[in-house]
Write a protein that holds these residues in place. Structure first.
Motif, PDB file in Angstrom:
ATOM      1  N   GLU A 151       0.850  -1.197   0.000  1.00  0.00           N
ATOM      2  CA  GLU A 151       0.000   0.000   0.000  1.00  0.00           C
ATOM      3  C   GLU A 151       0.882   1.243   0.000  1.00  0.00           C
ATOM      4  N   PRO A 152       0.773   2.119  -0.999  1.00  0.00           N
ATOM      5  CA  PRO A 152       1.620   3.317  -1.027  1.00  0.00           C
ATOM      6  C   PRO A 152       1.224   4.315   0.048  1.00  0.00           C
ATOM      7  N   GLY A 153       2.222   4.985   0.619  1.00  0.00           N
ATOM      8  CA  GLY A 153       1.958   6.021   1.607  1.00  0.00           C
ATOM      9  C   GLY A 153       1.436   7.293   0.957  1.00  0.00           C
ATOM     10  N   ARG A 154       1.007   8.204   1.791  1.00  0.00           N
ATOM     11  CA  ARG A 154       0.403   9.437   1.277  1.00  0.00           C
ATOM     12  C   ARG A 154       1.353  10.198   0.371  1.00  0.00           C
ATOM     13  N   TRP A 155       2.617  10.289   0.771  1.00  0.00           N
ATOM     14  CA  TRP A 155       3.544  11.090  -0.024  1.00  0.00           C
ATOM     15  C   TRP A 155       3.987  10.367  -1.288  1.00  0.00           C
ATOM     16  N   GLU A 156       3.883   9.040  -1.298  1.00  0.00           N
ATOM     17  CA  GLU A 156       4.147   8.317  -2.546  1.00  0.00           C
ATOM     18  C   GLU A 156       3.097   8.655  -3.596  1.00  0.00           C
ATOM     19  N   LEU A 157       1.876   8.857  -3.146  1.00  0.00           N
ATOM     20  CA  LEU A 157       0.804   9.189  -4.081  1.00  0.00           C
ATOM     21  C   LEU A 157       0.977  10.583  -4.666  1.00  0.00           C
ATOM     22  N   TYR A 158       1.643  11.442  -3.927  1.00  0.00           N
ATOM     23  CA  TYR A 158       1.799  12.838  -4.359  1.00  0.00           C
ATOM     24  C   TYR A 158       3.276  13.196  -4.434  1.00  0.00           C
ATOM     25  N   LEU A 159       4.070  12.291  -5.020  1.00  0.00           N
ATOM     26  CA  LEU A 159       5.512  12.484  -5.092  1.00  0.00           C
ATOM     27  C   LEU A 159       5.884  13.764  -5.829  1.00  0.00           C
ATOM     28  N   MET A 160       5.109  14.113  -6.829  1.00  0.00           N
ATOM     29  CA  MET A 160       5.398  15.322  -7.609  1.00  0.00           C
ATOM     30  C   MET A 160       4.392  16.433  -7.325  1.00  0.00           C
ATOM     31  N   GLY A 161       3.660  16.332  -6.234  1.00  0.00           N
ATOM     32  CA  GLY A 161       2.695  17.366  -5.892  1.00  0.00           C
ATOM     33  C   GLY A 161       1.294  17.004  -6.336  1.00  0.00           C
ATOM     34  N   GLY A 162       0.383  17.949  -6.140  1.00  0.00           N
ATOM     35  CA  GLY A 162      -1.000  17.742  -6.539  1.00  0.00           C
ATOM     36  C   GLY A 162      -1.902  17.302  -5.409  1.00  0.00           C
ATOM     37  N   GLN A 163      -1.340  17.181  -4.184  1.00  0.00           N
ATOM     38  CA  GLN A 163      -2.162  16.761  -3.058  1.00  0.00           C
ATOM     39  C   GLN A 163      -3.144  17.864  -2.659  1.00  0.00           C
ATOM     40  N   PRO A 164      -4.285  17.497  -2.127  1.00  0.00           N
ATOM     41  CA  PRO A 164      -5.257  18.516  -1.704  1.00  0.00           C
ATOM     42  C   PRO A 164      -4.725  19.341  -0.543  1.00  0.00           C
ATOM     43  N   ALA A 165      -5.017  20.608  -0.547  1.00  0.00           N
ATOM     44  CA  ALA A 165      -4.538  21.506   0.501  1.00  0.00           C
ATOM     45  C   ALA A 165      -5.378  21.383   1.760  1.00  0.00           C
ATOM     46  N   ASP A 166      -4.730  21.574   2.911  1.00  0.00           N
ATOM     47  CA  ASP A 166      -5.457  21.628   4.170  1.00  0.00           C
ATOM     48  C   ASP A 166      -6.321  22.881   4.221  1.00  0.00           C
ATOM     49  N   ALA A 167      -7.233  22.916   5.156  1.00  0.00           N
ATOM     50  CA  ALA A 167      -8.005  24.132   5.395  1.00  0.00           C
ATOM     51  C   ALA A 167      -7.055  25.252   5.827  1.00  0.00           C
ATOM     52  N   PRO A 168      -7.318  26.476   5.425  1.00  0.00           N
ATOM     53  CA  PRO A 168      -6.425  27.576   5.777  1.00  0.00           C
ATOM     54  C   PRO A 168      -6.306  27.766   7.286  1.00  0.00           C
ATOM     55  N   ASP A 169      -5.127  28.104   7.737  1.00  0.00           N
ATOM     56  CA  ASP A 169      -4.917  28.474   9.131  1.00  0.00           C
ATOM     57  C   ASP A 169      -5.719  29.746   9.410  1.00  0.00           C
ATOM     58  N   PRO A 170      -6.309  29.888  10.603  1.00  0.00           N
ATOM     59  CA  PRO A 170      -7.089  31.093  10.912  1.00  0.00           C
ATOM     60  C   PRO A 170      -6.297  32.387  10.718  1.00  0.00           C
ATOM     61  N   ARG A 171      -4.982  32.322  10.884  1.00  0.00           N
ATOM     62  CA  ARG A 171      -4.155  33.526  10.714  1.00  0.00           C
ATOM     63  C   ARG A 171      -4.037  33.960   9.260  1.00  0.00           C
ATOM     64  N   CYS A 172      -4.529  33.104   8.355  1.00  0.00           N
ATOM     65  CA  CYS A 172      -4.453  33.414   6.924  1.00  0.00           C
ATOM     66  C   CYS A 172      -5.716  34.089   6.397  1.00  0.00           C
ATOM     67  N   MET A 173      -6.706  34.273   7.240  1.00  0.00           N
ATOM     68  CA  MET A 173      -8.021  34.675   6.771  1.00  0.00           C
ATOM     69  C   MET A 173      -8.188  36.167   6.552  1.00  0.00           C
ATOM     70  N   THR A 174      -7.188  36.953   6.858  1.00  0.00           N
ATOM     71  CA  THR A 174      -7.272  38.405   6.622  1.00  0.00           C
ATOM     72  C   THR A 174      -6.026  38.873   5.899  1.00  0.00           C
ATOM     73  N   GLY A 175      -6.186  39.882   5.066  1.00  0.00           N
ATOM     74  CA  GLY A 175      -5.046  40.484   4.384  1.00  0.00           C
ATOM     75  C   GLY A 175      -4.536  39.662   3.212  1.00  0.00           C
ATOM     76  N   ARG A 176      -3.316  39.996   2.777  1.00  0.00           N
ATOM     77  CA  ARG A 176      -2.642  39.317   1.664  1.00  0.00           C
ATOM     78  C   ARG A 176      -1.638  38.343   2.279  1.00  0.00           C
ATOM     79  N   VAL A 177      -1.824  37.053   2.013  1.00  0.00           N
ATOM     80  CA  VAL A 177      -1.071  36.050   2.767  1.00  0.00           C
ATOM     81  C   VAL A 177      -0.572  34.912   1.876  1.00  0.00           C
ATOM     82  N   LEU A 178       0.696  34.554   2.083  1.00  0.00           N
ATOM     83  CA  LEU A 178       1.216  33.283   1.592  1.00  0.00           C
ATOM     84  C   LEU A 178       0.995  32.288   2.724  1.00  0.00           C
ATOM     85  N   CYS A 179      -0.034  31.452   2.611  1.00  0.00           N
ATOM     86  CA  CYS A 179      -0.434  30.531   3.667  1.00  0.00           C
ATOM     87  C   CYS A 179       0.144  29.153   3.344  1.00  0.00           C
TER      88      CYS A 179
END
Length: 289
Positions: A151-179
Motif C-alpha cells: 500500500e503506497p503512503g500518502r507522499w508516494e501518491l503525491y511524489l510530484m505534488g498535486g495533493q489537496p490543501a489543508d483548510a487555511p490556518d485562521p491567521r491566513c483569513m485576513t489580508g494578503r497572505v502566503l499561507c
C-alpha cells in the motif's frame, strides 16, 4: 406343476430386466403373471440428469468455475473487466502509478492522470506476466500488481505534488497572505480570506528545517543565487533570514525525493512567476502544520 411354475417365474424376471435395460428415462413395465394373466403395471422411474451450464462464471465474474458439462464443450472465459484506461484520472490512478513505480515499470509521477507513460508501463507489466498487452488496467492485471506491491503512503501518491490543501490556518483569513501548510505540503495565495491559487511545495530537512510562524516578505529577488550554497533561487521572496519561497529546479526534477536547506521550494516555474508578480514586500507569510 411346481417345476413349470418356477420356470415361468424365471422367464418373467428375465423379461422384466430386459425391459428395464431398454428404458432411457422413466418407463412402464407390464409383468406377466404365472397364470398368463396380467398384473397391474409398475412404473419404474430412473433418475434424470440436469447438465451443468458450460463456462459458468466464478464469484468475481472473471472466468468459468467448472470444466463445462462433460460433453467436450470448452469453457468460455469472459474478458476481465477494465478498471482504468487512458484518459482516466483521480486518486485510484495515482495508486496504480505509485505501485508501478514500486516494481520499476514507471519512473515519472504519480500524476493522477492515465497518460501515455502509464499506458506503456501497464503494457510492459502485462507482457512480462503473460497477460494480454492491452495497456488498460483490468481486474486480472490489478490483482497481479496488488500481490507484488504494498500500500503506497500518502507522499508516494503525491511524489510530484498535486495533493489537496489543508483548510487555511485562521491567521491566513485576513489580508494578503502566503499561507503555507507543512502537513499537506501546499502553499495558498490568499487575499481577504479567498484562495486565489494553490501550489505544491517542499521544505527543509530535519537538519535544516523551515521555520514556522508568522512573517513578512521583506525582500524579493527575481534572479537570486544563494551565496551560502551557490545555487540559483529564481523568484525568491524572503520572509525569515535566508529562508525564502522560490522556484527549485531540483524539486521540479526529483519531487519529494529531496529537500531544501530551509526554503519553501516551488516546482512549477510558470506558477511561481505569476505568484511573484502578485506578491508585494510586506505581505504576510504564515508557515504552519
Amino acid at each position: 406343476m411346481r417345476g413349470a411354475g418356477r420356470g415361468s417365474e424365471a422367464v418373467t424376471a428375465v423379461a422384466a430386466l430386459a425391459a428395464l435395460a431398454g428404458c432411457a428415462a422413466g418407463c412402464t413395465v407390464q409383468p406377466a403373471g404365472a397364470d398368463g394373466g396380467n398384473r397391474p403395471p409398475v412404473r419404474i422411474e430412473l433418475p434424470s440428469r440436469t447438465p451443468s451450464a458450460p463456462g459458468a462464471p466464478d464469484a468475481d465474474g472473471e472466468g468459468p468455475s467448472g470444466a463445462g458439462d462433460g460433453a467436450g464443450t470448452a469453457p468460455v472465459r469472459r474478458p476481465a473487466r477494465v478498471l482504468w484506461s487512458p484518459g482516466d484520472s483521480g486518486r485510484d490512478v495515482r495508486e496504480l502509478q505509485a505501485r508501478l513505480r514500486q516494481v520499476a515499470w514507471l519512473f515519472d509521477g504519480p500524476t493522477g492522470t492515465y497518460d501515455e507513460p502509464t499506458e506503456e508501463a501497464v503494457r510492459g507489466f502485462q507482457g512480462r506476466r503473460g497477460l494480454p498487452r492491452t495497456g488498460r488496467t483490468d481486474t486480472v492485471t490489478w490483482q497481479r500488481l496488488l500481490r507484488m506491491t504494498r500500500e503506497p503512503g500518502r507522499w508516494e501518491l503525491y511524489l510530484m505534488g498535486g495533493q489537496p490543501a489543508d483548510a487555511p490556518d485562521p491567521r491566513c483569513m485576513t489580508g494578503r497572505v502566503l499561507c503555507i501548510s507543512k502537513s499537506s505540503r501546499t502553499l495558498r495565495w490568499m487575499v481577504g480570506g479567498r484562495t486565489l491559487s494553490t501550489l505544491p511545495v517542499r521544505f527543509g530537512s530535519e537538519y535544516t528545517p523551515t521555520r514556522e510562524g508568522v512573517f513578512r516578505v521583506y525582500w524579493k529577488s527575481r534572479h537570486h543565487v544563494s551565496t551560502l550554497y551557490d545555487s540559483p533561487m529564481p523568484y525568491a521572496m524572503f520572509f525569515s533570514g535566508g529562508q525564502a519561497v522560490h522556484f527549485s529546479v531540483d524539486f521540479a526534477a526529483r519531487g519529494y525525493a529531496g529537500s531544501s536547506h530551509g526554503c519553501v521550494n516551488v516546482r512549477d516555474e510558470a506558477a511561481i512567476a505569476r505568484l511573484y508578480a502578485q506578491v508585494r514586500a510586506g505581505d504576510k507569510v504564515v508557515v504552519h502544520w
